[in-house]
Scaffold this active site. Sequence first.
Site, PDB file in Angstrom:
ATOM      1  CB  SER A 124     -20.614  20.351 -11.896  1.00  0.00           C
ATOM      2  OG  SER A 124     -20.908  19.078 -11.394  1.00  0.00           O
ATOM      3  CD  GLU A 126     -20.591  14.241 -10.936  1.00  0.00           C
ATOM      4  OE1 GLU A 126     -19.758  13.432 -11.359  1.00  0.00           O
ATOM      5  OE2 GLU A 126     -21.414  13.967 -10.042  1.00  0.00           O
ATOM      6  CE1 TYR A 148     -22.144  18.449 -16.915  1.00  0.00           C
ATOM      7  CE2 TYR A 148     -21.236  17.502 -14.901  1.00  0.00           C
ATOM      8  CZ  TYR A 148     -22.024  18.441 -15.520  1.00  0.00           C
ATOM      9  OH  TYR A 148     -22.699  19.379 -14.771  1.00  0.00           O
TER      10      TYR A 148
HETATM   11  P1  NDP Z   1     -30.675  20.578 -17.564  1.00  0.00           P
HETATM   12  O1  NDP Z   1     -30.064  19.448 -18.301  1.00  0.00           O
HETATM   13  O2  NDP Z   1     -32.034  20.433 -16.972  1.00  0.00           O
HETATM   14  O3  NDP Z   1     -30.740  21.856 -18.560  1.00  0.00           O
HETATM   15  C1  NDP Z   1     -29.723  22.104 -19.491  1.00  0.00           C
HETATM   16  C2  NDP Z   1     -30.158  23.254 -20.376  1.00  0.00           C
HETATM   17  O4  NDP Z   1     -29.118  23.530 -21.320  1.00  0.00           O
HETATM   18  C3  NDP Z   1     -31.435  22.986 -21.197  1.00  0.00           C
HETATM   19  O5  NDP Z   1     -32.210  24.162 -21.220  1.00  0.00           O
HETATM   20  C4  NDP Z   1     -30.873  22.706 -22.583  1.00  0.00           C
HETATM   21  O6  NDP Z   1     -31.770  22.994 -23.626  1.00  0.00           O
HETATM   22  C5  NDP Z   1     -29.723  23.692 -22.608  1.00  0.00           C
HETATM   23  N1  NDP Z   1     -28.746  23.401 -23.657  1.00  0.00           N
HETATM   24  C6  NDP Z   1     -28.117  22.238 -23.909  1.00  0.00           C
HETATM   25  N2  NDP Z   1     -27.278  22.371 -24.947  1.00  0.00           N
HETATM   26  C7  NDP Z   1     -27.370  23.658 -25.371  1.00  0.00           C
HETATM   27  C8  NDP Z   1     -26.755  24.404 -26.393  1.00  0.00           C
HETATM   28  N3  NDP Z   1     -25.882  23.862 -27.232  1.00  0.00           N
HETATM   29  N4  NDP Z   1     -27.083  25.719 -26.544  1.00  0.00           N
HETATM   30  C9  NDP Z   1     -28.000  26.288 -25.716  1.00  0.00           C
HETATM   31  N5  NDP Z   1     -28.619  25.613 -24.726  1.00  0.00           N
HETATM   32  C10 NDP Z   1     -28.311  24.332 -24.550  1.00  0.00           C
HETATM   33  O7  NDP Z   1     -29.619  21.037 -16.458  1.00  0.00           O
HETATM   34  P2  NDP Z   1     -29.879  21.654 -14.986  1.00  0.00           P
HETATM   35  O8  NDP Z   1     -30.897  22.709 -15.082  1.00  0.00           O
HETATM   36  O9  NDP Z   1     -30.021  20.550 -14.017  1.00  0.00           O
HETATM   37  O10 NDP Z   1     -28.453  22.294 -14.683  1.00  0.00           O
HETATM   38  C11 NDP Z   1     -28.156  23.655 -15.037  1.00  0.00           C
HETATM   39  C12 NDP Z   1     -26.650  23.812 -15.144  1.00  0.00           C
HETATM   40  O11 NDP Z   1     -26.047  23.534 -13.890  1.00  0.00           O
HETATM   41  C13 NDP Z   1     -25.987  22.880 -16.152  1.00  0.00           C
HETATM   42  O12 NDP Z   1     -24.900  23.570 -16.727  1.00  0.00           O
HETATM   43  C14 NDP Z   1     -25.467  21.741 -15.283  1.00  0.00           C
HETATM   44  O13 NDP Z   1     -24.402  21.078 -15.893  1.00  0.00           O
HETATM   45  C15 NDP Z   1     -25.070  22.502 -14.050  1.00  0.00           C
HETATM   46  N6  NDP Z   1     -25.096  21.754 -12.802  1.00  0.00           N
HETATM   47  C16 NDP Z   1     -26.245  21.111 -12.440  1.00  0.00           C
HETATM   48  C17 NDP Z   1     -26.304  20.423 -11.254  1.00  0.00           C
HETATM   49  C18 NDP Z   1     -27.550  19.732 -10.832  1.00  0.00           C
HETATM   50  O14 NDP Z   1     -27.484  18.957  -9.872  1.00  0.00           O
HETATM   51  N7  NDP Z   1     -28.702  19.987 -11.456  1.00  0.00           N
HETATM   52  C19 NDP Z   1     -25.121  20.342 -10.353  1.00  0.00           C
HETATM   53  C20 NDP Z   1     -23.996  21.136 -10.816  1.00  0.00           C
HETATM   54  C21 NDP Z   1     -23.996  21.799 -11.995  1.00  0.00           C
HETATM   55  P3  NDP Z   1     -32.830  21.896 -24.162  1.00  0.00           P
HETATM   56  O15 NDP Z   1     -34.016  22.000 -23.237  1.00  0.00           O
HETATM   57  O16 NDP Z   1     -33.092  22.373 -25.547  1.00  0.00           O
HETATM   58  O17 NDP Z   1     -32.160  20.557 -24.085  1.00  0.00           O
HETATM   59  P1  GDP Z   2     -24.420  12.945 -11.302  1.00  0.00           P
HETATM   60  O1  GDP Z   2     -23.901  13.020  -9.914  1.00  0.00           O
HETATM   61  O2  GDP Z   2     -24.468  14.272 -12.000  1.00  0.00           O
HETATM   62  O3  GDP Z   2     -23.760  11.915 -12.139  1.00  0.00           O
HETATM   63  O4  GDP Z   2     -25.993  12.594 -11.140  1.00  0.00           O
HETATM   64  P2  GDP Z   2     -26.813  11.247 -11.434  1.00  0.00           P
HETATM   65  O5  GDP Z   2     -28.132  11.431 -10.783  1.00  0.00           O
HETATM   66  O6  GDP Z   2     -26.818  10.930 -12.895  1.00  0.00           O
HETATM   67  O7  GDP Z   2     -25.994  10.091 -10.709  1.00  0.00           O
HETATM   68  C1  GDP Z   2     -25.723  10.109  -9.315  1.00  0.00           C
HETATM   69  C2  GDP Z   2     -25.098   8.785  -8.901  1.00  0.00           C
HETATM   70  O8  GDP Z   2     -26.093   7.756  -8.994  1.00  0.00           O
HETATM   71  C3  GDP Z   2     -23.926   8.319  -9.782  1.00  0.00           C
HETATM   72  O9  GDP Z   2     -22.866   7.875  -8.956  1.00  0.00           O
HETATM   73  C4  GDP Z   2     -24.493   7.158 -10.562  1.00  0.00           C
HETATM   74  O10 GDP Z   2     -23.530   6.141 -10.892  1.00  0.00           O
HETATM   75  C5  GDP Z   2     -25.509   6.597  -9.561  1.00  0.00           C
HETATM   76  N1  GDP Z   2     -26.533   5.783 -10.205  1.00  0.00           N
HETATM   77  C6  GDP Z   2     -26.854   4.511  -9.865  1.00  0.00           C
HETATM   78  N2  GDP Z   2     -27.791   4.029 -10.698  1.00  0.00           N
HETATM   79  C7  GDP Z   2     -28.079   5.013 -11.584  1.00  0.00           C
HETATM   80  C8  GDP Z   2     -28.991   5.100 -12.680  1.00  0.00           C
HETATM   81  O11 GDP Z   2     -29.706   4.167 -13.010  1.00  0.00           O
HETATM   82  N3  GDP Z   2     -29.028   6.296 -13.339  1.00  0.00           N
HETATM   83  C9  GDP Z   2     -28.244   7.369 -12.974  1.00  0.00           C
HETATM   84  N4  GDP Z   2     -28.353   8.518 -13.635  1.00  0.00           N
HETATM   85  N5  GDP Z   2     -27.363   7.293 -11.953  1.00  0.00           N
HETATM   86  C10 GDP Z   2     -27.280   6.130 -11.249  1.00  0.00           C
END
Ligand code: NDP
Ligand code: GDP
Length: 329
Positions: A124, A126, A148
Amino acid sequence: MSKSALITGVTGQDGSYLAEWLLGQGYRVYGLVRRSSSPNVDRIRHLLDKITLIPGDLLDDNSLVKALEQSAADEVYNLAAQSFVATSWNQPIFTAEVTGVGVARLLEAIRKVNPKIRMFQASSSEQYGAARTTPQNEETPFHPRSPYAVAKAYAHYITINYRESYGLFACCGISFNHESPRRGLEFVTRKITHAAARIKLGLQSELKLGNLRAVRDWGFAGDYVRGMWSMLQQPQAEEFVFATGECHSVEELVATAFEHAGLDWKQHVVTEASLLRPADVEHLRGDATKAREKLGWRPATPFQQLVHKMVDADLQQVRAEMLAGAARG
Ligand code: NDP
Ligand code: GDP
């Protein structure tokens, strides 16, 4: 015979788009799903007759071994994580266990079952956190700013370590924020587009947000999963950044979404101190030159189009829920 892929996190945003993409490429697709008291398959309901779900959890080593055996996977995409930054301060240990150590469990299972498996790890932006240089690329040092991001940094290095220690084809795609109508409701993009739809349709009047100054490089999730797949088709395993190279503030995001819904955001948005994070990441912008040059990867969805698409989808969804509610009486 067609290739087999196992997706962890298949019920999540990216998992659903990746499953669609891999099916389109002719793969047999397996998804690891953790047990829940009621089914949690909304994002993949349309794929349920095309993919095979295997019960398992990143917290449970044995279930990972079994999932690899059952799927006979050629490729594993580790998308599972406790993925919400804000939650990671409330549940730092759980986040470390799933998002960090869970990856070591998966790598160990791969080593045991079939070290020829190719593995993608979802790193990520992040991890850059308080980045020292802009834009960030594969060489930019990490300075994680949340439990995270710390867990993701561990996952990143353990993946590279297993490649270097055991010769596994395991690599990390460092994705900047990517969104879609399937994004979780707690992330800022979806929180905003969903609230804009509800306000437009008279279901709420106020939206509480935290840091409006934060700047992110937001792309469309459907574009990013193509990059993940491309990484595993390369002759060697290496890291890639996926990003649009464009950045916008949360304030610009809210203005774009509300304007598209025909609303004035200033009439509805209030800032709330409890939504500020103990340590925030103020500014991220990615440089995906390497992915463009080596993988031919390019994001295809500009910011405004992404936000409009999300607002339109939320308007449609909220209207459908209202109609269903009215029909039930
Ligand atoms: P989501 O939160 O939408 O999906 C996370 C998935 O992980 C869900 O299917 C969840 O299952 C599953 N999960 C959580 N805990 C466990 C566990 N203990 N064992 C098995 N499965 C588990 O994330 P995204 O699809 O947005 O992101 C995909 C990946 O990419 C993640 O690792 C995220 O951190 C990373 N990432 C995402 C970014 C983004 O902007 N979207 C940016 C950079 C990295 P359940 O449905 O049961 O909760
Ligand atoms: P992140 O980049 O994975 O933390 O994705 P988020 O969508 O959760 O947050 C993106 C940015 O939006 C972060 O800097 C947050 O502090 C800012 N932010 C401002 N207000 C909010 C809020 O109400 N919810 C979330 N999730 N983020 C917020």
